[in-house]
Design a protein around this motif. Structure first.
Motif, PDB file in Angstrom:
ATOM      1  N   LEU A  42      15.405  -7.707  17.868  1.00 48.83           N
ATOM      2  CA  LEU A  42      14.296  -7.011  18.347  1.00 48.83           C
ATOM      3  C   LEU A  42      12.687  -7.670  17.871  1.00 48.83           C
ATOM      4  O   LEU A  42      12.151  -7.721  18.749  1.00 48.83           O
ATOM      5  CB  LEU A  42      14.443  -5.400  18.273  1.00 48.83           C
ATOM      6  N   VAL A  43      12.838  -7.658  16.601  1.00 43.77           N
ATOM      7  CA  VAL A  43      11.599  -8.272  16.219  1.00 43.77           C
ATOM      8  C   VAL A  43      11.398  -9.638  16.705  1.00 43.77           C
ATOM      9  O   VAL A  43      10.148 -10.024  17.177  1.00 43.77           O
ATOM     10  CB  VAL A  43      11.558  -8.124  14.436  1.00 43.77           C
ATOM     11  N   VAL A  44      12.244 -10.643  16.625  1.00 43.19           N
ATOM     12  CA  VAL A  44      12.214 -11.801  17.150  1.00 43.19           C
ATOM     13  C   VAL A  44      11.629 -11.691  18.745  1.00 43.19           C
ATOM     14  O   VAL A  44      10.518 -12.434  19.196  1.00 43.19           O
ATOM     15  CB  VAL A  44      13.207 -12.669  16.938  1.00 43.19           C
ATOM     16  N   SER A  45      12.165 -11.063  19.344  1.00 42.54           N
ATOM     17  CA  SER A  45      11.770 -10.738  20.949  1.00 42.54           C
ATOM     18  C   SER A  45      10.411 -10.210  20.951  1.00 42.54           C
ATOM     19  O   SER A  45       9.578 -10.986  21.978  1.00 42.54           O
ATOM     20  CB  SER A  45      12.734  -9.717  21.479  1.00 42.54           C
ATOM     21  N   ILE A  46       9.924  -9.421  20.302  1.00 43.88           N
ATOM     22  CA  ILE A  46       8.490  -8.830  20.345  1.00 43.88           C
ATOM     23  C   ILE A  46       7.636  -9.939  20.056  1.00 43.88           C
ATOM     24  O   ILE A  46       6.613 -10.184  20.597  1.00 43.88           O
ATOM     25  CB  ILE A  46       8.510  -7.628  19.443  1.00 43.88           C
ATOM     26  N   ILE A  47       8.049 -10.852  18.869  1.00 47.46           N
ATOM     27  CA  ILE A  47       7.068 -11.743  18.428  1.00 47.46           C
ATOM     28  C   ILE A  47       7.037 -12.961  19.582  1.00 47.46           C
ATOM     29  O   ILE A  47       5.833 -13.323  19.870  1.00 47.46           O
ATOM     30  CB  ILE A  47       7.574 -12.581  17.171  1.00 47.46           C
ATOM     31  N   VAL A  48       7.983 -13.309  20.167  1.00 46.48           N
ATOM     32  CA  VAL A  48       8.123 -14.320  21.165  1.00 46.48           C
ATOM     33  C   VAL A  48       7.270 -13.575  22.549  1.00 46.48           C
ATOM     34  O   VAL A  48       6.539 -14.483  23.134  1.00 46.48           O
ATOM     35  CB  VAL A  48       9.611 -14.689  21.625  1.00 46.48           C
ATOM     36  N   ILE A  49       7.470 -12.663  22.718  1.00 47.12           N
ATOM     37  CA  ILE A  49       7.074 -12.119  23.938  1.00 47.12           C
ATOM     38  C   ILE A  49       5.396 -11.929  23.835  1.00 47.12           C
ATOM     39  O   ILE A  49       4.743 -12.315  24.715  1.00 47.12           O
ATOM     40  CB  ILE A  49       7.566 -10.809  24.490  1.00 47.12           C
ATOM     41  N   LEU A  50       5.026 -11.400  22.536  1.00 43.24           N
ATOM     42  CA  LEU A  50       3.386 -11.474  22.333  1.00 43.24           C
ATOM     43  C   LEU A  50       2.803 -12.770  22.297  1.00 43.24           C
ATOM     44  O   LEU A  50       1.915 -12.962  22.739  1.00 43.24           O
ATOM     45  CB  LEU A  50       3.146 -10.675  21.017  1.00 43.24           C
ATOM     46  N   TYR A  51       3.718 -13.693  21.518  1.00 40.22           N
ATOM     47  CA  TYR A  51       2.898 -15.040  21.675  1.00 40.22           C
ATOM     48  C   TYR A  51       3.103 -15.602  23.240  1.00 40.22           C
ATOM     49  O   TYR A  51       2.046 -16.178  23.564  1.00 40.22           O
ATOM     50  CB  TYR A  51       4.161 -15.971  21.110  1.00 40.22           C
ATOM     51  N   GLN A  52       3.931 -15.282  24.121  1.00 43.07           N
ATOM     52  CA  GLN A  52       4.072 -15.758  25.592  1.00 43.07           C
ATOM     53  C   GLN A  52       2.744 -15.037  26.263  1.00 43.07           C
ATOM     54  O   GLN A  52       2.129 -15.740  27.003  1.00 43.07           O
ATOM     55  CB  GLN A  52       5.297 -15.488  26.002  1.00 43.07           C
ATOM     56  N   ILE A  53       2.566 -13.852  26.125  1.00 42.74           N
ATOM     57  CA  ILE A  53       1.169 -13.177  26.486  1.00 42.74           C
ATOM     58  C   ILE A  53       0.075 -13.865  26.182  1.00 42.74           C
ATOM     59  O   ILE A  53      -0.900 -14.067  27.002  1.00 42.74           O
ATOM     60  CB  ILE A  53       1.319 -11.662  26.312  1.00 42.74           C
ATOM     61  N   LEU A  54      -0.171 -14.038  24.904  1.00 45.04           N
ATOM     62  CA  LEU A  54      -1.410 -14.633  24.248  1.00 45.04           C
ATOM     63  C   LEU A  54      -1.405 -16.074  24.910  1.00 45.04           C
ATOM     64  O   LEU A  54      -2.609 -16.366  25.136  1.00 45.04           O
ATOM     65  CB  LEU A  54      -1.060 -14.848  22.766  1.00 45.04           C
ATOM     66  N   ILE A  55      -0.430 -16.903  24.726  1.00 42.77           N
ATOM     67  CA  ILE A  55      -0.580 -18.084  25.228  1.00 42.77           C
ATOM     68  C   ILE A  55      -1.045 -18.276  26.782  1.00 42.77           C
ATOM     69  O   ILE A  55      -1.776 -19.000  27.234  1.00 42.77           O
ATOM     70  CB  ILE A  55       0.619 -18.865  25.129  1.00 42.77           C
ATOM     71  N   ASP A  56      -0.340 -17.480  27.671  1.00 41.55           N
ATOM     72  CA  ASP A  56      -0.575 -17.176  28.953  1.00 41.55           C
ATOM     73  C   ASP A  56      -2.156 -16.890  29.141  1.00 41.55           C
ATOM     74  O   ASP A  56      -2.727 -17.219  30.203  1.00 41.55           O
ATOM     75  CB  ASP A  56       0.189 -16.161  29.806  1.00 41.55           C
ATOM     76  N   THR A  69       7.809 -21.839  23.930  1.00 42.12           N
ATOM     77  CA  THR A  69       8.837 -20.473  23.972  1.00 42.12           C
ATOM     78  C   THR A  69      10.208 -20.676  23.708  1.00 42.12           C
ATOM     79  O   THR A  69      10.662 -20.094  23.078  1.00 42.12           O
ATOM     80  CB  THR A  69       8.340 -19.878  25.218  1.00 42.12           C
ATOM     81  N   MET A  70      10.663 -21.824  24.498  1.00 42.44           N
ATOM     82  CA  MET A  70      12.049 -22.014  24.148  1.00 42.44           C
ATOM     83  C   MET A  70      12.275 -22.366  22.670  1.00 42.44           C
ATOM     84  O   MET A  70      13.309 -22.005  22.267  1.00 42.44           O
ATOM     85  CB  MET A  70      12.430 -23.169  24.875  1.00 42.44           C
ATOM     86  N   SER A  74      14.756 -20.162  20.195  1.00 40.06           N
ATOM     87  CA  SER A  74      15.858 -21.035  19.522  1.00 40.06           C
ATOM     88  C   SER A  74      15.688 -20.895  17.761  1.00 40.06           C
ATOM     89  O   SER A  74      16.774 -20.405  17.271  1.00 40.06           O
ATOM     90  CB  SER A  74      15.817 -22.598  19.559  1.00 40.06           C
ATOM     91  N   ILE A  75      14.454 -20.955  17.558  1.00 41.63           N
ATOM     92  CA  ILE A  75      14.117 -20.719  16.028  1.00 41.63           C
ATOM     93  C   ILE A  75      14.642 -19.116  15.531  1.00 41.63           C
ATOM     94  O   ILE A  75      15.297 -18.780  14.775  1.00 41.63           O
ATOM     95  CB  ILE A  75      12.789 -20.972  15.589  1.00 41.63           C
ATOM     96  N   GLY A  76      14.261 -18.226  16.660  1.00 36.13           N
ATOM     97  CA  GLY A  76      14.492 -16.832  16.545  1.00 36.13           C
ATOM     98  C   GLY A  76      16.340 -16.556  16.250  1.00 36.13           C
ATOM     99  O   GLY A  76      16.650 -15.713  15.362  1.00 36.13           O
ATOM    100  N   MET A  77      17.018 -17.215  17.191  1.00 35.81           N
ATOM    101  CA  MET A  77      18.369 -16.899  17.091  1.00 35.81           C
ATOM    102  C   MET A  77      18.954 -17.551  15.891  1.00 35.81           C
ATOM    103  O   MET A  77      19.716 -16.879  15.348  1.00 35.81           O
ATOM    104  CB  MET A  77      19.012 -17.816  18.475  1.00 35.81           C
TER     105      MET A  77
END
Length: 92
Positions: A42-56, A69-70, A74-77
């Motif tokens: 859940l923490v990894v997902s929130i970080i990646v989603i926030l990153y994607q929003i910021l980058i977009d 993002t990929m 992968s690092i998160g998994m």
């Protein structure tokens, strides 16, 4: 990963949940692995989603942002598996 937090598998199985040799050893490991992997995921997902929003917001969506993002997913998994297995082995 969020679905595992809401609907964790109740019994050891080969179809659903965090399934490794260590997690399937006994019921204690199974429950601990499900909770730990769901929380980390859940923490990894929130970080990646926030990153994607910021980058977009900063850049136009392009192949580089999709690639990074990929890589983050992968690092998160890998991090989820590493930290969960470490917890199962009794490390803090």
């Amino acid at each position: 990963m969020g679905i595992l937090k809401i609907f964790p598998p109740k019994n050891i199985n080969s179809w659903y949940g965090y399934r490794t040799r260590n997690s399937k050893k006994n019921m204690r490991n199974w429950v601990l692995a499900q909770k730990t992997s769901a929380n980390i995921g859940l923490v990894v997902s929130i970080i990646v989603i926030l990153y994607q929003i910021l980058i977009d917001m900063i850049f136009e969506q392009g192949s580089l942002t999709r690639f990074t993002t990929m890589v983050l997913w992968s690092i998160g998994m890998v991090l989820t598996i590493y930290l969960t297995e470490r917890k199962l082995k009794g490390h803090p």
